[in-house]
Design an enzyme around this catalytic site. Structure first.
Site, PDB file in Angstrom:
ATOM      1  N   HIS A  81      54.416   0.020  42.828  1.00  0.00           N
ATOM      2  CA  HIS A  81      53.041  -0.707  42.919  1.00  0.00           C
ATOM      3  C   HIS A  81      52.757  -1.026  41.672  1.00  0.00           C
ATOM      4  O   HIS A  81      51.596  -0.692  41.191  1.00  0.00           O
ATOM      5  CB  HIS A  81      52.136   0.487  43.639  1.00  0.00           C
ATOM      6  CG  HIS A  81      50.980  -0.333  44.483  1.00  0.00           C
ATOM      7  ND1 HIS A  81      50.372   0.104  45.574  1.00  0.00           N
ATOM      8  CD2 HIS A  81      50.280  -1.213  43.970  1.00  0.00           C
ATOM      9  CE1 HIS A  81      49.353  -0.404  45.841  1.00  0.00           C
ATOM     10  NE2 HIS A  81      49.396  -1.592  44.991  1.00  0.00           N
TER      11      HIS A  81
ATOM     12  N   GLU B 133      53.153   6.386  49.133  1.00  0.00           N
ATOM     13  CA  GLU B 133      53.273   6.267  47.445  1.00  0.00           C
ATOM     14  C   GLU B 133      52.811   7.611  46.902  1.00  0.00           C
ATOM     15  O   GLU B 133      51.805   8.076  47.207  1.00  0.00           O
ATOM     16  CB  GLU B 133      52.443   4.966  47.281  1.00  0.00           C
ATOM     17  CG  GLU B 133      52.953   3.832  47.738  1.00  0.00           C
ATOM     18  CD  GLU B 133      52.244   2.591  47.411  1.00  0.00           C
ATOM     19  OE1 GLU B 133      51.390   2.533  46.691  1.00  0.00           O
ATOM     20  OE2 GLU B 133      52.689   1.372  47.856  1.00  0.00           O
TER      21      GLU B 133
ATOM     22  N   ARG C  91      50.163  -3.824  51.196  1.00  0.00           N
ATOM     23  CA  ARG C  91      50.179  -2.503  51.332  1.00  0.00           C
ATOM     24  C   ARG C  91      51.315  -2.161  52.141  1.00  0.00           C
ATOM     25  O   ARG C  91      51.714  -2.537  53.170  1.00  0.00           O
ATOM     26  CB  ARG C  91      48.869  -2.347  52.142  1.00  0.00           C
ATOM     27  CG  ARG C  91      47.589  -2.349  50.913  1.00  0.00           C
ATOM     28  CD  ARG C  91      47.715  -1.280  50.020  1.00  0.00           C
ATOM     29  NE  ARG C  91      46.670  -1.416  49.088  1.00  0.00           N
ATOM     30  CZ  ARG C  91      46.329  -2.006  47.689  1.00  0.00           C
ATOM     31  NH1 ARG C  91      47.328  -2.812  47.537  1.00  0.00           N
ATOM     32  NH2 ARG C  91      45.235  -2.029  47.171  1.00  0.00           N
TER      33      ARG C  91
HETATM   34  C1  DGY Z   1      45.146  -4.016  44.106  1.00  0.00           C
HETATM   35  O1  DGY Z   1      44.213  -4.001  43.057  1.00  0.00           O
HETATM   36  O2  DGY Z   1      44.831  -3.914  45.391  1.00  0.00           O
HETATM   37  C2  DGY Z   1      46.567  -3.926  43.465  1.00  0.00           C
HETATM   38  O3  DGY Z   1      47.482  -3.715  44.682  1.00  0.00           O
HETATM   39  C3  DGY Z   1      46.721  -2.706  42.714  1.00  0.00           C
HETATM   40  O4  DGY Z   1      47.676  -3.286  41.813  1.00  0.00           O
END
Ligand code: DGY
Length: 322
Positions: free
Chosen positions: A285, A266, A237
């Site tokens: 992402h 984002e 993240r």
């Molecule tokens: C998640 O599932 O947490 C991923 O980051 C989505 O792509």
């Protein structure tokens, strides 16, 4: 009377139809996020919410007196206010397992793209700059037999470590809140304290989830410790990294490059200096974004929702919230 479910993520019609066999569905269906005000309005009369990016917080919960289940189409759930959900005794689910291999594949893409300068050289060819033999200033860096340091060793970390060990014969170390001795033995990898891992790895992969504790975990002091030849990869993240410190570390050549699937904000600001850097590979992402995997995640989220609304235990209740 059927219960009502609001779906704010884009879903294939087959899954919407599957849901409609049991519940009444309100489907947003647009690629943009549902405006918060509209979400709060719609929330008044729903029993379930299938989401991916909406903030599930106290205000949403207060606006939604009938809400029973929140189902995230994602393994991460940093958009969930854990305390508020616990206090409201909602069922909260996510979509683990089904994306592990897909995310691990993409992470290897970032490792390869940064070290072998794939996106940069793609532009070089497409812009007609390829004349004769490649100048050594455009050479890359080997991946095989190098050291990969993984911060945050969950299921995805294990899949990456397996690829690194078996495919690229890399040395792999990891740092995690808890040691995983079975994984160490199985993959012949080792646990290292964070500083040792930062100082000695050629590739540093961040996979830590975002929590109050991990916010800005990787800052200037961490980048100072990394090798000048190291590549930093973030597929966890964005806010786990102090992005200003990352920009500075790249400007000062404290590290060789970065591969980023996630950003502090984002979508990221088009003026983000990271977007101007040739040694930074940026993705929107996208780690779990294959057709197959995203569909599996959506089926999983839909099934979790129906199980929860029927009073069954959903297959993927968020452990922290059980
Ligand atoms: C998640 O599932 O947490 C991923 O980051 C989505 O792509």
């Amino acid at each position: 009377m059927k219960k009502r479910v609001l779906v704010t993520e884009q879903f294939p019609s087959s899954i919407i139809q599957f849901l409609e066999q049991e519940v009444e569905v309100e489907y947003w269906g647009k690629p943009d996020q549902m405006p918060r005000e509209l979400l709060l309005k719609k929330a008044v009369n729903i029993h379930g919410l299938i989401t991916g990016k909406d903030q599930i917080d106290q205000a949403l919960i207060e606006a939604s007196p009938k809400l029973e289940v929140v189902s995230n189409v994602s393994v991460g759930y940093d958009n969930f206010d854990v305390e508020a959900i616990k206090n409201a005794k909602l069922l909260a689910t996510h979509t683990p397992y089904v994306l592990d291999e897909t995310v691990a594949d993409l992470i290897f893409g970032l490792i390869m793209a940064t070290s072998r300068r794939i996106t940069e050289l793609d532009q070089y060819v497409k812009q007609g700059k390829w004349k004769f033999s490649l100048d050594k200033t455009l050479f890359g860096t080997d991946v095989h037999h190098k050291k990969l340091g993984i911060i945050g060793m969950g299921r995805i970390g294990e899949k990456v470590a397996r690829r690194a060990r078996l495919g690229f014969e890399m040395e792999v170390a990891y740092f995690n809140r808890h040691r995983k001795q079975n994984v160490e033995k199985d993959l012949n990898i080792r646990y290292e304290e964070m500083d040792a891992l930062l100082e000695s790895s050629d590739f540093i992969l961040l996979l830590t989830p975002l929590t109050k504790e991990t916010y800005h975990l990787i800052g200037a002091d961490c980048f100072h410790k990394m090798k000048k030849t190291a590549f930093f990869i973030n597929a966890g993240r964005g806010p786990v990294v102090d992005e200003k410190a990352l920009v500075e570390a790249l400007r000062q050549n404290e590290i060789a490059g970065a591969g980023l699937d996630v950003f502090e904000q984002e979508p990221t600001d088009p003026n983000n200096p990271l977007l101007q850097m040739k040694n930074v590979v940026t993705l929107p992402h996208t780690a779990s974004a294959t057709m197959e995997t995203r569909n599996q995640m959506k089926w999983f989220a839909a099934k979790n929702m129906l199980q929860g609304l029927k009073g069954e235990k959903p297959d993927a209740l968020i452990k922290e919230l059980q």
